[in-house]
Design an enzyme around this catalytic site. Structure first.
Site, short mmCIF file in Angstrom:
data_model
loop_
_atom_site.label_atom_id
_atom_site.label_comp_id
_atom_site.label_asym_id
_atom_site.label_seq_id
_atom_site.Cartn_x
_atom_site.Cartn_y
_atom_site.Cartn_z
N ASP A 99 18.18 -3.92 36.48
CA ASP A 99 19.24 -2.80 36.14
C ASP A 99 20.39 -3.40 35.73
OD1 ASP A 99 19.68 -0.24 35.76
OD2 ASP A 99 20.88 0.14 37.71
N ASN B 253 26.99 -2.71 36.13
CA ASN B 253 26.54 -3.76 37.20
C ASN B 253 27.03 -5.21 36.99
OD1 ASN B 253 25.51 -1.84 39.09
ND2 ASN B 253 23.49 -2.22 38.00
N ASP C 161 24.75 -5.11 42.69
CA ASP C 161 23.67 -4.02 42.87
C ASP C 161 22.40 -4.43 42.60
OD1 ASP C 161 22.65 -1.60 43.44
OD2 ASP C 161 23.39 -0.50 41.78
#
Length: 329
Positions: A204, A209, A221
């Site tokens: 992701d 992030n 994350d």
């Protein structure tokens, strides 16, 4: 609502503070909720120590083994001096804790800002670190984390939305038509790259992030880490028109290939992966709608205007999937 529909109903401030005390920390009582919907994440003030970040995992989403695999991967990256925010270990080496039915992990607080992706040097810098993540990610496979599955992310998500009546009746046939056409092209793109290597990924890796400081980027994350093609961790850093994205990819690739070669065939998966994310995101909102945080945060979901706009975006993706992949400069 059932407990499964409101999984955080009993996660009170007192419960959170007691959870930290149960693993030996002394919180001061100060608490700040951070931006997270799938899990619950808080910055917790400590007595005579820097604040910590506590992540309480959504019940029943991941198995203990899959969460531990995320932690082990992140710890291995940190041990290799790759700038990730890894979970803290206790005296017994544990990173995953339990308190009153909740599973949680603790992390050091790390500040930073979004990266300036219009700067080619920053893109190269990020590319170098992603390549190092992938070098370690390619060393061994995940056993418990999911793989990027176009059928599950695309077809199953569309089927869920249709079956649950999420889409306005007058738009259902159009949605069914467009998602079936998109899925066909997505399946063809994945079939054409079936020989590309599947590795462990951040999963992701969008700009939110990646936090930037004077020392450069650090990655946060890892909750969605999974197996898939390397391009999954690159395409979300691209934006703008076709020429702009091709140029951005060239800078990322230049940094990336300092450490690891990028399989050029994977560039053909950029728009298929973007399309899958769009379909899956809508289904994710629908699946989580009984969580009270979701109607509050996404009040536009389930409106006619949202679904009209969503279909327009999917129509645009169909046109993009019929174009050749981005050129590699």
């Amino acid at each position: 609502m059932s407990e499964a529909q409101t999984p955080y109903a009993d996660l009170t401030p007192e419960t959170i503070l007691c959870a930290l005390e149960s693993v030996g920390y002394q919180p001061s009582g100060g608490m700040l909720a951070l931006n997270s919907y799938e899990n619950r994440v808080y910055q917790i003030g400590m007595d005579e120590a820097p604040p910590l970040v506590a992540k309480f995992y959504r019940p029943e989403r991941w198995s203990d083994a899959s969460i531990q695999e995320e932690h082990n991967f992140t710890l291995a990256l940190a041990a290799d001096e790759i700038p990730v925010v890894a979970p803290l270990t206790d005296a017994q080496g544990n990173t995953l804790h339990r308190f009153q039915g909740y599973r949680f992990a603790l992390f050091p607080r790390r500040g930073g800002r979004w990266p300036e992706l219009e700067n080619p040097d920053n893109l190269e810098w990020i590319g170098r670190f992603i390549a190092r993540i992938h070098l370690l990610g390619a060393a061994q496979p995940f056993k418990h984390r999911p793989i990027i599955d176009p059928d599950q992310m695309g077809r199953a998500s569309a089927d869920y939305l249709l079956a649950e009546g999420c889409i306005p009746l007058e738009l259902e046939s159009g949605y069914r038509r467009i998602t079936e056409a998109l899925q066909q092209r997505i399946d063809e793109a994945f079939a054409a790259t079936r020989d590309c290597r599947v590795i462990r990924l951040h999963g992701d890796c969008h700009p939110g992030n990646i936090l930037w400081t004077e020392q450069g980027p650090h990655f946060v994350d890892m909750d969605d880490c999974r197996s898939g093609p390397a391009i999954q961790d690159l395409w979300m850093l691209l934006s703008g028109d076709r020429q702009e994205m091709a140029l951005q990819l060239s800078y990322i690739r230049e940094g990336y290939e300092t450490f690891r070669e990028l399989d050029g065939r994977e560039v053909g998966l950029i728009e298929p992966l973007r399309t899958l994310r769009m379909i899956h995101y809508a289904a994710w909102l629908a699946r989580r709608w009984c969580d009270p945080a979701f109607p509050q945060a996404f009040p536009w979901f389930h409106t006619h205007q949202y679904w009209q706009a969503h279909l327009g975006e999917l129509e645009q993706q169909l046109r993009l999937l019929d174009e050749p992949p981005l050129p590699l400069y």
